[in-house]
Scaffold this motif. Structure first.
Motif, PDB file in Angstrom:
ATOM      1  N   UNK A  51       0.758  -0.859  -0.184  1.00  0.00           N
ATOM      2  CA  UNK A  51      -0.096   0.101  -0.187  1.00  0.00           C
ATOM      3  C   UNK A  51       0.852   1.443  -0.163  1.00  0.00           C
ATOM      4  N   UNK A  52       0.375   2.171  -0.806  1.00  0.00           N
ATOM      5  CA  UNK A  52       1.441   2.845  -1.024  1.00  0.00           C
ATOM      6  C   UNK A  52       0.947   4.086   0.069  1.00  0.00           C
ATOM      7  N   UNK A  53       2.315   5.327   0.258  1.00  0.00           N
ATOM      8  CA  UNK A  53       1.993   5.823   1.653  1.00  0.00           C
ATOM      9  C   UNK A  53       2.223   7.222   1.097  1.00  0.00           C
ATOM     10  N   UNK A  54       2.210   7.627  -0.308  1.00  0.00           N
ATOM     11  CA  UNK A  54       1.685   9.389  -0.465  1.00  0.00           C
ATOM     12  C   UNK A  54       3.326   9.334  -1.128  1.00  0.00           C
ATOM     13  N   UNK A  55       3.249  10.780  -1.514  1.00  0.00           N
ATOM     14  CA  UNK A  55       4.683  11.541  -1.820  1.00  0.00           C
ATOM     15  C   UNK A  55       5.606  12.500  -0.713  1.00  0.00           C
ATOM     16  N   UNK A  56       4.312  12.329   0.399  1.00  0.00           N
ATOM     17  CA  UNK A  56       4.903  12.818   1.873  1.00  0.00           C
ATOM     18  C   UNK A  56       6.286  11.753   2.358  1.00  0.00           C
ATOM     19  N   UNK A  57       5.277  10.382   2.726  1.00  0.00           N
ATOM     20  CA  UNK A  57       6.402   9.257   3.017  1.00  0.00           C
ATOM     21  C   UNK A  57       7.419   8.921   1.855  1.00  0.00           C
ATOM     22  N   UNK A  58       6.570   8.441   0.991  1.00  0.00           N
ATOM     23  CA  UNK A  58       7.157   8.348   0.301  1.00  0.00           C
ATOM     24  C   UNK A  58       7.206   6.366   0.194  1.00  0.00           C
ATOM     25  N   UNK A  59       6.633   5.405   0.592  1.00  0.00           N
ATOM     26  CA  UNK A  59       6.563   4.000   0.905  1.00  0.00           C
ATOM     27  C   UNK A  59       5.894   3.589   0.915  1.00  0.00           C
ATOM     28  N   UNK A  60       5.724   2.349   0.727  1.00  0.00           N
ATOM     29  CA  UNK A  60       4.705   1.034   0.344  1.00  0.00           C
ATOM     30  C   UNK A  60       5.041   0.335   1.842  1.00  0.00           C
ATOM     31  N   UNK A  61       3.661  -0.003   2.226  1.00  0.00           N
ATOM     32  CA  UNK A  61       3.186  -0.528   3.259  1.00  0.00           C
ATOM     33  C   UNK A  61       3.615  -1.776   2.784  1.00  0.00           C
ATOM     34  N   UNK A  62       4.144  -3.145   3.614  1.00  0.00           N
ATOM     35  CA  UNK A  62       3.811  -4.745   3.210  1.00  0.00           C
ATOM     36  C   UNK A  62       2.756  -5.023   3.085  1.00  0.00           C
ATOM     37  N   UNK A  63       2.118  -4.780   4.142  1.00  0.00           N
ATOM     38  CA  UNK A  63       0.505  -5.415   4.473  1.00  0.00           C
ATOM     39  C   UNK A  63      -0.077  -4.337   5.712  1.00  0.00           C
ATOM     40  N   UNK A  64      -1.637  -3.834   5.234  1.00  0.00           N
ATOM     41  CA  UNK A  64      -2.602  -3.193   5.934  1.00  0.00           C
ATOM     42  C   UNK A  64      -3.775  -4.651   6.091  1.00  0.00           C
ATOM     43  N   UNK A  65      -4.228  -4.521   7.972  1.00  0.00           N
ATOM     44  CA  UNK A  65      -5.237  -5.461   7.633  1.00  0.00           C
ATOM     45  C   UNK A  65      -5.901  -5.064   9.434  1.00  0.00           C
ATOM     46  N   UNK A  66      -6.628  -5.841   9.105  1.00  0.00           N
ATOM     47  CA  UNK A  66      -7.584  -5.666  10.576  1.00  0.00           C
ATOM     48  C   UNK A  66      -8.044  -6.932  11.544  1.00  0.00           C
ATOM     49  N   UNK A  67      -7.182  -7.141  12.470  1.00  0.00           N
ATOM     50  CA  UNK A  67      -6.863  -8.221  13.090  1.00  0.00           C
ATOM     51  C   UNK A  67      -8.886  -9.069  13.554  1.00  0.00           C
ATOM     52  N   UNK A  68      -8.879 -10.093  14.466  1.00  0.00           N
ATOM     53  CA  UNK A  68      -9.494 -10.849  14.969  1.00  0.00           C
ATOM     54  C   UNK A  68     -10.701  -9.346  15.739  1.00  0.00           C
ATOM     55  N   UNK A  69      -9.825  -8.618  16.324  1.00  0.00           N
ATOM     56  CA  UNK A  69     -10.393  -7.780  17.475  1.00  0.00           C
ATOM     57  C   UNK A  69     -10.995  -6.147  16.330  1.00  0.00           C
ATOM     58  N   UNK A  70     -10.015  -6.053  15.973  1.00  0.00           N
ATOM     59  CA  UNK A  70     -10.690  -4.988  15.179  1.00  0.00           C
ATOM     60  C   UNK A  70      -9.553  -4.124  15.281  1.00  0.00           C
ATOM     61  N   UNK A  71      -8.663  -4.220  15.683  1.00  0.00           N
ATOM     62  CA  UNK A  71      -7.937  -3.253  15.710  1.00  0.00           C
ATOM     63  C   UNK A  71      -6.766  -3.312  14.260  1.00  0.00           C
ATOM     64  N   UNK A  72      -6.691  -2.345  13.523  1.00  0.00           N
ATOM     65  CA  UNK A  72      -5.897  -1.505  12.170  1.00  0.00           C
ATOM     66  C   UNK A  72      -4.041  -2.928  12.777  1.00  0.00           C
ATOM     67  N   UNK A  73      -3.597  -3.463  12.058  1.00  0.00           N
ATOM     68  CA  UNK A  73      -2.450  -4.037  12.054  1.00  0.00           C
ATOM     69  C   UNK A  73      -1.904  -3.601  10.436  1.00  0.00           C
ATOM     70  N   UNK A  74      -0.332  -3.122  10.868  1.00  0.00           N
ATOM     71  CA  UNK A  74       0.877  -2.737  10.234  1.00  0.00           C
ATOM     72  C   UNK A  74       1.276  -4.737   9.799  1.00  0.00           C
ATOM     73  N   UNK A  75       1.982  -5.014   9.436  1.00  0.00           N
ATOM     74  CA  UNK A  75       2.675  -6.020   8.664  1.00  0.00           C
ATOM     75  C   UNK A  75       4.286  -6.048   7.614  1.00  0.00           C
ATOM     76  N   UNK A  76       5.528  -6.156   8.468  1.00  0.00           N
ATOM     77  CA  UNK A  76       6.354  -5.461   7.363  1.00  0.00           C
ATOM     78  C   UNK A  76       7.137  -7.222   7.691  1.00  0.00           C
ATOM     79  N   UNK A  77       7.505  -8.013   6.603  1.00  0.00           N
ATOM     80  CA  UNK A  77       8.341  -8.176   6.546  1.00  0.00           C
ATOM     81  C   UNK A  77       9.836  -7.981   5.669  1.00  0.00           C
TER      82      UNK A  77
END
Length: 299
Positions: A51-77
């Motif tokens: 997922x692209x974070x736009x020109x200011x941050x200039x990066x790509x998040x490996x994965x964005x998700x939502x866990x079983x309790x509804x918490x946002x999750x960032x996964x990096x490999x």
């Protein structure tokens, strides 16, 4: 996995053959495998990959998700050992907290309006999956205020894949706000149960948190979730005469006892888990300890 050995039985005269662990040839191989089975492996719903974070941050998040309790999750490999994976993940976690509306739009598009309105922002998670970590990675994670899981992977033979939690900590945006939220949650529980039920809930809380290092408790209005990498127990607010605990234990593998354990697979209930345990007194907590341990071991 480091510190663990895997053996195949009955294939030689010696009786056992060691299956040597190995790393993936490319980082993309690990990411592709986990992304394809995210809900089974991590109990996280995949919302977006690379997922692209736009020109200011200039990066790509490996994965964005939502866990079983509804918490946002960032996964990096990372394929092997990489000291930058945690800092990179924290950078993207900061981006996430600054772009809540954008994340909630992703949730709404993928899971619907109700799920988007129930995103739990008090404990966004970072999961780092890598070939290994050093003690210089583990120590600062344990000192950090964010919810971070360090997960080591290994491939075995041609068809076996292992994940091992190296470190797991829970955090909050600000400790004072977190304590305030937990006090509100306790009040919501207290008004629903008698003092005996409140004591029973405290005993269950102590038992579940005491199962091992790295147990995190997540407060939701409808239940308390106890998790390692995934939930292993969900406790509902006390009723007048009993406390319901849901475990991730296959009901077919235990002897079901009327009034104590029940198969709720396919039945709607708060929290996650197919085995319902009904607790009415401290003796029931003792009876349930082996089920708690079984669910913890499989999480």
């Amino acid at each position: 996995m480091v510190g663990s050995k895997l053996f195949r039985t009955g294939v030689t005269k010696a009786g056992v053959t060691e299956v040597a662990p190995r790393l993936a040839e490319f980082e993309a191989d690990v990411q592709g495998l986990v992304d394809a089975h995210m809900e089974t492996l991590l109990s996280v719903c995949l919302l977006a990959s690379e997922y692209g974070t736009g020109p200011v941050h200039g990066g790509r998040i490996d994965l964005l998700g939502l866990d079983e309790n509804g918490s946002p999750v960032v996964v990096e490999y990372k394929r092997g050992v990489d000291a930058g994976v945690i800092n990179q993940g924290l950078f993207y976690l900061a981006w996430l907290l600054d772009h809540r509306a954008e994340f909630e739009r992703l949730v709404r598009d993928r899971l619907g309006t109700i799920a988007a309105s129930q995103v739990l922002w008090n404990g966004p998670r970072l999961i780092c999956i890598a070939g290994d970590f050093t003690r210089y990675d583990v120590h600062p994670v344990r000192e950090h205020r964010r919810s971070i899981d360090l997960v080591r992977y290994r491939l075995f033979g041609s068809d076996l894949f292992g994940l091992e939690t190296v470190a797991s900590v829970s955090g909050g945006i600000h400790m004072a706000r977190r304590a305030q939220r937990q006090a509100v949650a306790r009040t919501a529980w207290d008004v629903q149960g008698t003092s005996m039920m409140e004591e029973l809930a405290g005993a269950v809380d102590e038992a579940l948190l005491g199962l091992g290092d790295g147990v995190n408790r997540v407060e939701r209005k409808q239940y308390r979730a106890y998790q390692r990498l995934r939930n292993f127990a969900c406790v509902c607010p006390p009723q007048r005469s009993k406390l319901l605990v849901y475990l991730k234990v296959n009901p077919a593998r235990v002897e079901l006892i009327p009034g104590f354990t029940r198969d709720v697979s396919g039945l709607g209930h708060h929290g996650t888990g197919d085995l319902e345990v009904q607790l009415r007194n401290s003796g029931d907590v003792e009876r349930a300890l082996h089920l708690f341990r079984t669910s913890y071991a499989e999480a």
